[in-house]
Design an enzyme around this catalytic site. Structure first.
Site, mmCIF file in Angstrom:
data_model
loop_
_atom_site.group_PDB
_atom_site.id
_atom_site.type_symbol
_atom_site.label_atom_id
_atom_site.label_comp_id
_atom_site.label_asym_id
_atom_site.label_seq_id
_atom_site.Cartn_x
_atom_site.Cartn_y
_atom_site.Cartn_z
ATOM 1 C CB SER A 107 11.793 -8.965 -8.716
ATOM 2 O OG SER A 107 11.048 -8.124 -9.559
ATOM 3 C CD GLN A 128 7.477 -10.816 -9.248
ATOM 4 O OE1 GLN A 128 8.547 -10.221 -9.403
ATOM 5 N NE2 GLN A 128 6.360 -10.420 -9.864
ATOM 6 C CE LYS A 249 5.188 -10.760 -3.071
ATOM 7 N NZ LYS A 249 4.920 -9.423 -3.601
ATOM 8 C CG HIS A 273 3.210 -5.051 -4.033
ATOM 9 N ND1 HIS A 273 3.011 -5.991 -5.015
ATOM 10 C CD2 HIS A 273 4.351 -4.410 -4.379
ATOM 11 C CE1 HIS A 273 3.981 -5.891 -5.919
ATOM 12 N NE2 HIS A 273 4.820 -4.937 -5.536
ATOM 13 N NE ARG A 276 7.086 -0.929 -3.214
ATOM 14 C CZ ARG A 276 8.062 -0.049 -3.091
ATOM 15 N NH1 ARG A 276 8.267 0.544 -1.932
ATOM 16 N NH2 ARG A 276 8.845 0.257 -4.102
ATOM 17 C CB SER A 303 2.613 -6.754 3.988
ATOM 18 O OG SER A 303 2.557 -6.992 2.575
ATOM 19 N NE ARG A 306 9.666 -2.974 8.157
ATOM 20 C CZ ARG A 306 8.969 -3.431 7.097
ATOM 21 N NH1 ARG A 306 8.867 -4.735 6.874
ATOM 22 N NH2 ARG A 306 8.411 -2.588 6.261
HETATM 23 C C1 LIG Z 1 11.379 -1.751 -3.159
HETATM 24 C C2 LIG Z 1 10.356 -2.834 -3.347
HETATM 25 C C3 LIG Z 1 10.237 -3.439 -4.586
HETATM 26 C C4 LIG Z 1 9.298 -4.494 -4.748
HETATM 27 N N1 LIG Z 1 9.246 -5.123 -5.966
HETATM 28 C C5 LIG Z 1 8.428 -6.201 -6.101
HETATM 29 C C6 LIG Z 1 8.445 -6.963 -7.301
HETATM 30 O O1 LIG Z 1 9.187 -6.680 -8.228
HETATM 31 N N2 LIG Z 1 7.612 -8.032 -7.368
HETATM 32 C C7 LIG Z 1 6.768 -8.402 -6.338
HETATM 33 O O2 LIG Z 1 6.034 -9.383 -6.443
HETATM 34 N N3 LIG Z 1 6.761 -7.689 -5.186
HETATM 35 C C8 LIG Z 1 7.577 -6.622 -5.042
HETATM 36 N N4 LIG Z 1 7.582 -5.939 -3.857
HETATM 37 C C9 LIG Z 1 6.734 -6.403 -2.736
HETATM 38 C C10 LIG Z 1 7.489 -7.416 -1.872
HETATM 39 O O3 LIG Z 1 7.637 -8.648 -2.520
HETATM 40 C C11 LIG Z 1 6.741 -7.663 -0.563
HETATM 41 O O4 LIG Z 1 5.411 -8.010 -0.855
HETATM 42 C C12 LIG Z 1 6.771 -6.448 0.352
HETATM 43 O O5 LIG Z 1 8.059 -5.876 0.351
HETATM 44 C C13 LIG Z 1 6.382 -6.832 1.767
HETATM 45 O O6 LIG Z 1 6.280 -5.721 2.580
HETATM 46 P P1 LIG Z 1 7.465 -5.244 3.576
HETATM 47 O O7 LIG Z 1 8.594 -4.808 2.691
HETATM 48 O O8 LIG Z 1 6.872 -4.103 4.324
HETATM 49 O O9 LIG Z 1 7.820 -6.399 4.436
HETATM 50 C C14 LIG Z 1 8.480 -4.880 -3.675
HETATM 51 C C15 LIG Z 1 8.601 -4.243 -2.440
HETATM 52 C C16 LIG Z 1 9.528 -3.228 -2.266
HETATM 53 C C17 LIG Z 1 9.666 -2.586 -0.909
#
Ligand SMILES: Cc1cc2nc3c(=O)[nH]c(=O)nc-3n(C[C@H](O)[C@H](O)[C@H](O)COP(=O)(O)O)c2cc1C
Length: 377
Positions: A107, A128, A249, A273, A276, A303, A306
């Protein structure tokens, strides 16, 4: 000896290991977190229709993407601030990914620099990109190119911050605010606190120099204040500037995915995401079939993944690879490098077992005929 046999076991252990303010940052979603739950539940919309009496004495979960061999059809999704879960987190994730023969995505908001992580592991690495500031984004693109990252991921679902109510309620920030609640919680999670004290407050290492520009970019990144004017023309310019594989993405629509393909993007990632950003955004697995059918370039999604069976469902719907986010972060927080290693092993084993039970000995065998769709929600 680890007592974890599933991602859910690691999740429970991560909840015990981390102070609440940190676990909530990892676990939390936007608004009422309906999207977070929907991402998990959506996989149950599809039920398997296993084929019997097929030779599954040797199942291979190997795959290929862009003429490169992968030991299994998953990659490590980019996640920021991993250093608050474990010191050296991104090097750990990159090393484990390399050992397992899968790509690791770093990231922009990493607590290790582009160059440090490049040196830490020799597997396939993707960088990323978040664009908070055009100049800094250009510089990071050059650094990722010079450090030999194989692909650039542009994340497009954070034009503005998602409403993370858990973080607001807890007053989450880095450094973690010191108050009676967080200090008491830190004392109850001593191994985590001691690790953090030994290594110091995690920094946004990709913004190391303390110029006014990088400081404001750090603040912008922590509060996810991106350059909200970034549009399709900017994507076209990025395509010209980046010489290797370009991945976009955070897509949720067929028309956007097709436009990426037209612009010469090499793969798209369907993602909300991890719930989130926009709480009511559709679960990406529900878009996987139509988008994969419409596109010639590889489609990935993340997303809510698990289980190995979640990965297999994605493959049946036509995606080429699936991203693991929280699944591996739980293991990282709970047991560090050994945990991530074991967790990835569990997911690989679940994929293998699911394919054997389905009667599909190789990934190319998987297709929509192995599933039926039911509306559960
Ligand atoms: C703690 C956390 C931090 C994340 N930070 C980023 C990030 O910096 N850049 C990004 O593109 N996605 C970020 N994501 C999204 C993840 O790349 C991914 O899309 C997401 O975790 C998928 O969902 P899941 O964790 O439920 O499998 C983050 C997700 C989490 C949980």
């Amino acid at each position: 000896m680890s007592q974890a046999f599933s991602v859910e076991d690691y999740r429970r252990k991560a909840r015990r290991t981390l102070p609440k303010i940190v676990f909530d940052f990892l676990e939390g979603g936007a608004d009422a977190e309906h999207g977070l739950r929907r991402n998990l539940d959506a996989f149950d919309d599809w039920r398997f229709l296993p084929a019997r009496l097929r030779d599954v004495s040797a199942v291979s979960i190997r795959t290929r993407i862009w003429e490169k061999d992968l030991a299994l059809p998953v990659y490590v999704s980019p996640t920021g601030l991993n250093g608050i879960l474990r010191p050296g987190a991104d090097a750990i994730l990159a090393r484990v990914a390399a050992r397992h023969g899968i790509p690791f995505a770093l990231s922009t908001a990493s607590n290790m620099s582009i160059e440090e992580v490049a040196r830490a592991a020799d597997g396939q690495k993707w960088f990323q990109l978040y664009v908070m500031n055009r100049d800094l984004a250009d510089q990071m693109v050059i650094r990722a190119r010079d450090a030999d990252y194989d692909a650039l991921i542009l994340t497009v679902d954070v034009p503005v911050n998602g409403n993370r109510e858990r973080d607001k309620r807890n007053g989450f920030g880095v450094p973690i605010p010191l108050n009676a609640r967080t200090v008491a919680d830190g004392a109850l999670h001593l191994p985590w606190s001691l690790r953090l004290m030994r290594t110091g407050v995690p920094k946004l290492r990709n913004f190391e120099t303390a110029s006014a520009k990088t400081l404001s970019a750090q603040q912008a990144l922590l509060s996810r204040q991106m350059d909200a004017s970034f549009d399709w023309d900017d994507l076209a310019r990025l395509r010209d500037a980046w010489p290797r594989k370009l991945i976009v993405k955070g897509l949720n629509r067929i028309d956007d995915a097709m436009r990426c393909q037209t612009l010469g993007v090499d793969a798209v990632i369907l993602s909300n995401h991890g719930g989130r950003q926009l709480d009511s955004a559709e679960a990406p697995v529900r878009l996987a079939g139509p988008v994969s059918d419409a596109l010639d370039i590889p489609v990935f999604f993340d997303s809510g993944v698990r289980r190995g069976s979640d990965v297999v469902k994605g493959l049946c719907l036509g995606v080429s690879m699936v991203g693991l986010g929280r699944a591996l972060l739980y293991a990282l927080a709970a047991e560090g490098e050994a945990g991530v290693d074991a967790c990835l092993g569990i997911i690989a084993e679940e994929i293998t077992q699911t394919m054997a039970l389905l009667g599909a000995p190789i990934i190319e065998d998987l297709g929509p005929d192995f599933m039926t769709r039911v509306r559960t929600h």
